[in-house]
Design a protein around this motif. Sequence first.
Motif, PDB file in Angstrom:
ATOM      1  N   ASN A 126      -2.416 118.713  35.683  1.00 33.69           N
ATOM      2  CA  ASN A 126      -1.629 118.311  36.855  1.00 33.69           C
ATOM      3  C   ASN A 126      -2.404 118.409  38.164  1.00 33.69           C
ATOM      4  O   ASN A 126      -1.864 118.106  39.230  1.00 33.69           O
ATOM      5  N   LEU A 127      -3.656 118.832  38.080  1.00 34.22           N
ATOM      6  CA  LEU A 127      -4.451 118.945  39.295  1.00 34.22           C
ATOM      7  C   LEU A 127      -4.584 117.615  40.027  1.00 34.22           C
ATOM      8  O   LEU A 127      -4.739 117.568  41.245  1.00 34.22           O
ATOM      9  N   VAL A 128      -4.519 116.517  39.283  1.00 29.63           N
ATOM     10  CA  VAL A 128      -4.702 115.189  39.890  1.00 29.63           C
ATOM     11  C   VAL A 128      -3.602 114.881  40.895  1.00 29.63           C
ATOM     12  O   VAL A 128      -3.784 114.004  41.755  1.00 29.63           O
ATOM     13  N   PHE A 129      -2.467 115.580  40.790  1.00 32.75           N
ATOM     14  CA  PHE A 129      -1.362 115.294  41.698  1.00 32.75           C
ATOM     15  C   PHE A 129      -1.533 115.982  43.051  1.00 32.75           C
ATOM     16  O   PHE A 129      -0.752 115.724  43.972  1.00 32.75           O
ATOM     17  N   ILE A 130      -2.510 116.902  43.160  1.00 34.56           N
ATOM     18  CA  ILE A 130      -2.781 117.559  44.449  1.00 34.56           C
ATOM     19  C   ILE A 130      -3.749 116.676  45.217  1.00 34.56           C
ATOM     20  O   ILE A 130      -4.916 116.531  44.852  1.00 34.56           O
ATOM     21  N   ASP A 131      -3.268 116.079  46.293  1.00 33.55           N
ATOM     22  CA  ASP A 131      -4.066 115.075  47.011  1.00 33.55           C
ATOM     23  C   ASP A 131      -5.230 115.690  47.782  1.00 33.55           C
ATOM     24  O   ASP A 131      -6.320 115.128  47.829  1.00 33.55           O
ATOM     25  N   ASP A 132      -5.013 116.852  48.397  1.00 40.47           N
ATOM     26  CA  ASP A 132      -6.034 117.460  49.235  1.00 40.47           C
ATOM     27  C   ASP A 132      -7.158 118.023  48.352  1.00 40.47           C
ATOM     28  O   ASP A 132      -6.926 118.876  47.485  1.00 40.47           O
ATOM     29  N   ALA A 133      -8.388 117.578  48.601  1.00 39.33           N
ATOM     30  CA  ALA A 133      -9.520 117.979  47.763  1.00 39.33           C
ATOM     31  C   ALA A 133      -9.790 119.474  47.844  1.00 39.33           C
ATOM     32  O   ALA A 133     -10.119 120.117  46.832  1.00 39.33           O
ATOM     33  N   GLY A 134      -9.664 120.061  49.046  1.00 39.50           N
ATOM     34  CA  GLY A 134      -9.909 121.484  49.197  1.00 39.50           C
ATOM     35  C   GLY A 134      -8.895 122.317  48.436  1.00 39.50           C
ATOM     36  O   GLY A 134      -9.250 123.292  47.764  1.00 39.50           O
ATOM     37  N   CYS A 177       0.838 123.039  41.706  1.00 37.85           N
ATOM     38  CA  CYS A 177       0.786 121.966  40.707  1.00 37.85           C
ATOM     39  C   CYS A 177       2.171 121.409  40.432  1.00 37.85           C
ATOM     40  O   CYS A 177       2.371 120.183  40.369  1.00 37.85           O
ATOM     41  N   MET A 178       3.133 122.294  40.229  1.00 37.59           N
ATOM     42  CA  MET A 178       4.502 121.865  39.924  1.00 37.59           C
ATOM     43  C   MET A 178       5.083 121.063  41.082  1.00 37.59           C
ATOM     44  O   MET A 178       5.697 120.003  40.884  1.00 37.59           O
ATOM     45  N   ALA A 179       4.874 121.588  42.298  1.00 34.53           N
ATOM     46  CA  ALA A 179       5.432 120.900  43.464  1.00 34.53           C
ATOM     47  C   ALA A 179       4.813 119.522  43.635  1.00 34.53           C
ATOM     48  O   ALA A 179       5.510 118.537  43.906  1.00 34.53           O
ATOM     49  N   ALA A 180       3.499 119.449  43.481  1.00 33.49           N
ATOM     50  CA  ALA A 180       2.820 118.159  43.652  1.00 33.49           C
ATOM     51  C   ALA A 180       3.335 117.131  42.668  1.00 33.49           C
ATOM     52  O   ALA A 180       3.589 115.961  43.009  1.00 33.49           O
ATOM     53  N   LYS A 181       3.508 117.542  41.417  1.00 31.03           N
ATOM     54  CA  LYS A 181       3.974 116.609  40.386  1.00 31.03           C
ATOM     55  C   LYS A 181       5.437 116.244  40.597  1.00 31.03           C
ATOM     56  O   LYS A 181       5.822 115.064  40.542  1.00 31.03           O
ATOM     57  N   GLN A 182       6.288 117.238  40.875  1.00 35.00           N
ATOM     58  CA  GLN A 182       7.717 116.964  40.977  1.00 35.00           C
ATOM     59  C   GLN A 182       8.065 116.182  42.231  1.00 35.00           C
ATOM     60  O   GLN A 182       8.959 115.329  42.208  1.00 35.00           O
ATOM     61  N   ILE A 183       7.356 116.463  43.320  1.00 37.92           N
ATOM     62  CA  ILE A 183       7.625 115.707  44.543  1.00 37.92           C
ATOM     63  C   ILE A 183       7.230 114.247  44.345  1.00 37.92           C
ATOM     64  O   ILE A 183       7.898 113.329  44.827  1.00 37.92           O
ATOM     65  N   ARG A 184       6.141 114.023  43.611  1.00 40.32           N
ATOM     66  CA  ARG A 184       5.757 112.645  43.322  1.00 40.32           C
ATOM     67  C   ARG A 184       6.812 111.964  42.441  1.00 40.32           C
ATOM     68  O   ARG A 184       7.144 110.793  42.621  1.00 40.32           O
ATOM     69  N   ASP A 185       7.369 112.714  41.498  1.00 40.32           N
ATOM     70  CA  ASP A 185       8.385 112.131  40.604  1.00 40.32           C
ATOM     71  C   ASP A 185       9.740 111.996  41.287  1.00 40.32           C
ATOM     72  O   ASP A 185      10.517 111.099  40.954  1.00 40.32           O
ATOM     73  N   ASN A 186      10.042 112.897  42.220  1.00 41.18           N
ATOM     74  CA  ASN A 186      11.380 112.934  42.808  1.00 41.18           C
ATOM     75  C   ASN A 186      11.288 113.306  44.283  1.00 41.18           C
ATOM     76  O   ASN A 186      11.645 114.413  44.686  1.00 41.18           O
ATOM     77  N   PRO A 187      10.800 112.434  45.125  1.00 43.06           N
ATOM     78  CA  PRO A 187      10.557 112.759  46.536  1.00 43.06           C
ATOM     79  C   PRO A 187      11.813 113.097  47.318  1.00 43.06           C
ATOM     80  O   PRO A 187      11.729 113.673  48.403  1.00 43.06           O
ATOM     81  N   GLU A 188      13.009 112.744  46.833  1.00 39.08           N
ATOM     82  CA  GLU A 188      14.232 112.998  47.588  1.00 39.08           C
ATOM     83  C   GLU A 188      14.778 114.409  47.395  1.00 39.08           C
ATOM     84  O   GLU A 188      15.657 114.828  48.143  1.00 39.08           O
ATOM     85  N   ASN A 189      14.305 115.140  46.417  1.00 44.06           N
ATOM     86  CA  ASN A 189      14.825 116.484  46.154  1.00 44.06           C
ATOM     87  C   ASN A 189      14.139 117.484  47.086  1.00 44.06           C
ATOM     88  O   ASN A 189      13.061 117.992  46.811  1.00 44.06           O
ATOM     89  N   THR A 190      14.761 117.754  48.225  1.00 46.08           N
ATOM     90  CA  THR A 190      14.140 118.620  49.244  1.00 46.08           C
ATOM     91  C   THR A 190      14.037 120.069  48.789  1.00 46.08           C
ATOM     92  O   THR A 190      13.225 120.832  49.331  1.00 46.08           O
ATOM     93  N   TYR A 191      14.835 120.461  47.796  1.00 48.18           N
ATOM     94  CA  TYR A 191      14.742 121.850  47.324  1.00 48.18           C
ATOM     95  C   TYR A 191      13.346 122.159  46.785  1.00 48.18           C
ATOM     96  O   TYR A 191      12.868 123.281  46.840  1.00 48.18           O
TER      97      TYR A 191
END
Length: 1010
Positions: free
Chosen positions: A166-174, A289-303
């Motif tokens: 899931n690292l690929v879902f983290i956009d920031d390289a650092g 990792c979880m946040a990056a993937k889930q936000i990409r899958d479901n950007p409307e879930n602000t929780y």
Amino acid sequence: MTEAIRKHDGEIEAIDALLRDSYGIAGRITALPGEHDLNYRIEAADGARYLLKLHAPGEADDLGMQMAVLDHLSEAAPHLSVSRALPDRAGAASITTELRGPRTARLLTWLPGDVWSRSAARNMESAVTLGRLLGELDRSLEGFSHAGAKRIYGWDIGRADMHLENLVFIDDAGKRAGVRGILERFVNNVLPRLEACPRQVIHNDANDYNVLLDAEGRVSGLLDFGDMVETWRVIEIAVAGAYALIGTPDPVETVARLAGAYHAANAISETEAELIFDLVCTRYAVSMCMAAKQIRDNPENTYLLVSQEDVWRELQRLQRENRKVAIARIRDACGFSPIPHAARVERWLERNAHDFAAIIRPAVTKPKVMALDLTAMSSDAEAWATLDADGAERLIDERAAQAGADFAIGLYGEDRSVYKGDAFETASVGTRRTVHLGIDIFAPAHELVHAPFAGTVAFIHDDAVDFGFGPTVLLEHRTDEGDVFWTLYGHLSRQSVQKLFVGQAISVGEAFCNFGASSENGNWSPHLHFQIVTDHLGLGGEMHGVGVRNQWQVWQSISPDPSVVFGFSTPASVIVIRDKDFLVRERHRRIGRSLSIAYSAEPLKIVGGEGAYLIDEAGTRWLDMVNNVCHVGHCHPRVVKAAQAQMGKLNTNSRYLHDGLVEYSRRLTALFPDPLNVCFFVNSGSEANDLAMRLARAYTGNRDIITVDHAYHGHLSSMIDVSPYKFAGKGGEGRPAHVRVAEMPDLYRGRFRSGDADAGRKYAEDVRFQVEALSAEGRKPALFFSEGILGTGGQLPLPDSYLKHAYAHVRAAGGLCLADEVQVGFGRVGSHMWAHETQGVVPDIVTLGKPIGNGHPMAAVITTEEIAASFANGMEYFNTFGGNPVSAEIGLAVLDVIRDERLMHHCRVIGDRLMDGARALAERHSIIGDVRGYGLFNGIELVRDRETLEPAAEELDFVIARMKRKHHILLSSEGPHHNVLKVKPPAPFSAEDCDRFLAALDETLTELTG
């Protein structure tokens, strides 16, 4: 109506109907956040609160698990602060409903408190109480199992390896690189060690929205068991720690305290303790990792965004910590040695010190050194700060010469906080390294440095660019058990160090480098900084030379006191002063929780005393009204001088002839009537009473003892047996067969009360009854124990003639009578030197303690020649420290002060003033039921009703706490009901002190009763 409810027309009506129809509840409904479930707070009309959860479909196993665990905990741990399931009207634990699709509804008890994330009360106690709760929870879950907990779950950081993809879902390289490093460390280093750790079902989500705090910041509840999983137990601590540390000044301290509290409730292994820091970092990596993937899958879930803005910041803070120090601190908090092999290294050094070579070679074999107060000198503008390097060197040399020393030293443990250089900057967030980890040796530039024992050059570092403190060399050594450690040599000559190379063997005594000159040593006077290092923390030659004060126990393990290497005749280290919280924790760990702490809710750190006053670390003076040990006053100069003078001449045991011992026994026995003229000297009142019992048994041939109810005569096993205060109280084992308990002669609450002129004889009848009970069993008493005033009984003076009649009954049966003067002797009662004299009796044995040495551990037994002779039965009696020359001189000084300062008379005058004043207060405050005592041994009993005599124990607790906090007066409680204000100050307690106490008590009772 909340915004969340407005979005769905009819939801509030549907929930209201559900509550009414299924649970018979109506009230206010408030939406709460949730990732998958719909959560609502219900405030019923009767004031009760509930939590309604509407579970999303497709989570049957998860829901079953949550229901099962609450059922399990209701049986296994009903005391835990977790929600309890409430059945509907039909008795069902859950029901189906429709709200945004099919849902399963459950009603739970509401837990009080504010959510951690929003509570302004959160503090370090929050982390401690959370750790304790989770430890108790997991201990209760050890036997729990459920199919739903065996899932493969993304939030189980024991499966963090899954997130590498899931690292690929983290956009920031650092950020991506940082998370990758943590996950790879987990796979390569953490997971293999986890395999050996215990596994079980854990809560797995003690986040800052699932933990509730009360107004004082203590954890009051734990919510939401929806993330439960069967995994490694230690993950529970890591998950909680990752949230608890957010925003705290010292994140490692927060995690360490949480882990330590968990360990105290549910012991973990050393391996688990060592993995916590890495697992906290892993939790953050998984979260990203979880946040990056889930936000990409479901950007409307602000929780999903909740707390994510904190994650990267906190992860960076942790990554700036020295990982080894962090692990050492967590180990320490759990009661493990911060550096596992440090103690073995210290023992090796102690065993082999006789073979060590001198690091520098002075002209004399045993050099005399002068401890140099560098802190004071560096803050003294005239003596140090304005001097150039040559001037500073001359000053040090001059001071050493004045002291007749071969050279000067800087101390281990010395506070170097006066220095402001970058070298002392943050070692952990919010801290500075200020405490010296080595010993400095001041000598001329280019002085040769010799290796104290064989080693190899491990690190060479020159910090000329960074701090200008000159080169540093670390030699590596190995003990005979295979433990590796290092010796560090700092402020060296650059030229001499350039000849060394890593891996070079250095033999014992070899001169391998030289002291640096001031010009290459930060303009310090030439000196060598020498340090023992058990773990160089990955810093190598850049190893710190100063540690952090509030982590000192950890830094002591990293760099132990190097004094053992030198063997100086002068101390080369100091005790590092610590705060009260640390001292309490260390007492519990090192000394034992059974040793009580006065005013445990707000303990005092006392560093000095004078007369009737104690002085704390801030210089606050506390009027001491409970310390009858320092009878003639704290640190009385005459007693101190006597002790110092004799200590400088001789202190040995009493087998040798010594004038002081004989003179003291003469002076002491002169204070008693014949035939009490023989002394036995011991070290405490407990010892005195134990010896007295042995004397009585030897003389009478009997073994049985009669004691007074609620009495206390000492902490030895033999004395616990004759102390109803102990054996009949909490933790006691009940009355032993050889002990009979006589009725307590209480003129205020007992069967016979004040005004009954014959009360003493009547109470003594119970002593006769105990004697007759023994006789009926064919036994006789050996000894009757009684104080002249009953201390633990409630500061109770004895009724007139009580001892006269009681002694007569015991002596008629062949027993002896003892007067326990451990608390009340030496003129405290004012009218007499000994409290039993107020009864007009002469005991067979008198025991003395506490005030006899004004704080020095000594005690005595006074008896007759006949009784003493019966004890000389062939078994030698000897007490190593009893009657030693120093104790004898102290005892003489105490007697001199009592005589010369007229303290017995003073106790009578001030005691009368105090009791007269307290009785005057009783006319205005009905809560005062009784005022009693002799001299400065008094009791003020508080009652809620003077007719029923209902004890006012809670009110007395308020009085004691208020007198301490507001008026700086120290008091304590006494008596079977803990409702008697105990007054027994040092004898120099003055008229002004007395009036101050009475005025403060008047004010406090007014506050109490309104």
